[in-house]
Design an enzyme around this catalytic site. Structure first.
Site, short mmCIF file in Angstrom:
data_model
loop_
_atom_site.label_atom_id
_atom_site.label_comp_id
_atom_site.label_asym_id
_atom_site.label_seq_id
_atom_site.Cartn_x
_atom_site.Cartn_y
_atom_site.Cartn_z
CD GLU A 171 -5.44 -0.06 5.83
OE1 GLU A 171 -5.72 0.90 5.09
OE2 GLU A 171 -4.29 -0.27 6.26
CB SER B 83 1.89 7.07 4.55
OG SER B 83 0.81 6.44 5.18
CB SER C 285 3.52 -2.83 5.29
OG SER C 285 3.30 -1.88 6.29
CD GLN D 61 -2.52 1.24 2.70
OE1 GLN D 61 -1.91 1.03 3.73
NE2 GLN D 61 -3.81 1.51 2.67
N GLY D 62 0.77 2.06 -1.05
CA GLY D 62 1.55 3.31 -1.15
C GLY D 62 0.65 4.51 -0.97
#
Ligand SMILES: Cc1cc2nc3c(=O)[nH]c(=O)nc-3n(C[C@H](O)[C@H](O)[C@H](O)COP(=O)(O)OP(=O)(O)OC[C@H]3O[C@@H](n4cnc5c(N)ncnc54)[C@H](O)[C@@H]3O)c2cc1C
Length: 404
Positions: free
Chosen positions: A246, A131, A163, A128-129
């Site tokens: 999420e 932040s 992550s 997941q990109g």
């Protein structure tokens, strides 16, 4: 209201239980959290085993390649996996629990056909990109830029805390396609292939010593327009879908893990004699009651997602309560384990007995597991949106209070 399980639900449970009893003992030990390639192989092999046995994407609709299980079956599935101490989703977390579900809801038929089957088969891992160094809680201020060039976007910028990016094949990437000050109105959601030139990943080490996340630098990375999920500049709406999965359903299994941990702590307190202290019994009782309430909320989220296709805004209540409760359970564990909690490993003679069964049959957590759970619990109230942000959402969007 009939609270008993139906015949078909009982049959589902029995079939799953016997399959798990057969396969879980054949799995080797999980590689260390310093060996992410090993972890990827372990987690994707398990995913493939689930797929071959017909248990992959249990909560995904049949059109998405999943099993389309009823909410009750989904909960039975989680209960049985926890009961058998089967592996958790691991590096498949993003793909299975929020990127895939987003593609199911927001993707085109071609995108569903391209992206969903490899997730279910354990062939492609997602990260997941979202932040960035200057855009965490205030995600709408993100600056990673995407310029259209024919059939491609050219992406330049930086992400952080990504992550499992080290072992990912795709990234659910948020980019700015509108003007610099367009905020929510100028964001686009892309499926970024992680093998493209111009991507540089630098791991960051956590307090637990693991390198599960890091910084992602993007320099002129070309992403096909066909990989855009939703319309250009409509990515904020797509992101709300991703975040609702999420926060609302991705962590449902963790309530059961926490219940198992609490049972183990009770067993440990019995074996050390601390169970005679009223304060310990009172705390275990309170934590257990809170977990029961949270399990009821989890069931509500799962049935809402099954009914409407997307979990509701109540996911923020669930995420907030679970992450703070995990911290209090971990604190109790650290107090029970005593001075052995000062080291990360398993100590001979320490109170936590790795893998031992207590008199009541519960698995007593090892010292290393307790320390790891405690250290990790701090990140829970930050990841997937901090507790303060969840409180803001609850205040403004559920309770209707004025914006602070
Ligand atoms: C273990 C872990 C894994 C993660 N994995 C990923 C990942 O895979 N992909 C990804 O994109 N991100 C990931 N994140 C990042 C996570 O989403 C952000 O850390 C989080 O959203 C907070 O953003 P920030 O760190 O920039 O803190 P900031 O937004 O700078 O916040 C700092 C503090 O200010 C408070 N604050 C900020 N704004 C407000 C406000 N309006 N009202 C009240 N308080 C406020 C916050 O609550 C916090 O306490 C991960 C984080 C962790 C800890």
């Amino acid at each position: 209201m009939d609270l008993r399980y139906s015949e078909s639900e009982e049959a589902f449970r029995a079939g799953l239980r016997s399959w798990l009893a057969e396969v879980v003992p054949t799995l080797g030990p999980k590689p260390s959290n310093l060996d992410w390639l090993g972890r990827r192989a372990y987690d994707t092999t398990w995913q493939r085993m689930l797929f071959d046995a017909g248990y992959a994407g249990i909560d995904w609709p049949v059109e998405g390649g999943g099993r389309g299980a009823s909410p009750v079956e989904q909960l039975v599935y989680l209960e049985e996996l926890e009961r058998a101490h089967a592996p958790y989703v691991g590096v498949n977390f993003v793909g299975l629990l929020h990127a895939g579900p987003t593609v199911i809801v927001e993707g085109t038929p071609e995108q569903r056909a391209r992206f969903l089957p490899p997730i279910l088969r354990g062939e492609e891992v997602w990260c997941q990109g979202f932040s960035e160094p200057g855009a965490g809680s205030d995600l709408a201020s993100l600056r990673t830029r995407a310029e259209r060039d024919g059939d491609e976007y050219v992406v330049t910028g930086q992400k952080i805390w990504t992550s499992h990016a080290e072992v990912a094949d795709f990234c659910e990437l948020l980019v700015r396609t509108g003007s610099e000050d367009s905020r929510h109105r100028g964001i686009t959601w892309l499926a970024l292939p992680m093998d493209r030139p111009g991507i540089d990943f630098r791991p960051l080490r956590t307090i637990a010593g693991s390198t599960e996340f890091g910084e992602l630098f993007l320099d002129g990375v070309r992403v096909p327009v066909a990989n855009r999920i939703g319309d250009e500049n409509d990515g904020w709406r797509v992101t709300m879908t991703t975040l609702s999965f999420e926060r609302g359903t991705a962590f449902v299994g963790e309530v059961l893990q926490s219940m198992e941990l609490l049972r183990g702590l009770r067993s440990m307190a019995r074996s050390t004699g601390e169970w005679h202290e009223a304060e310990v019994r009172r705390r275990v009782g309170h934590l257990g009651a809170e977990l029961d309430a949270l399990w009821a909320l989890a069931r509500r989220n799962v049935s809402q997602a099954a009914r409407t296709g997307v979990p509701g805004i109540g996911g923020s209540v669930y995420k907030l309560a679970l992450s703070e409760l995990r911290q209090r359970i971990a604190e109790l564990a650290m107090e029970l384990v005593g001075p052995a909690g000062l080291v990360f490993g398993d100590l001979p003679g320490a109170r936590g007995l790795a893998g031992a069964d207590g008199a009541d049959g519960a698995r007593i957590p090892g010292n290393a597991e307790i320390v790891h759970t405690w250290v990790h619990s701090f990140s829970r109230t930050i990841a997937a949106g901090t507790s303060q942000i969840q409180r803001n959402i609850i205040a403004e969007r559920i309770l209707g209070l004025p914006k602070g």
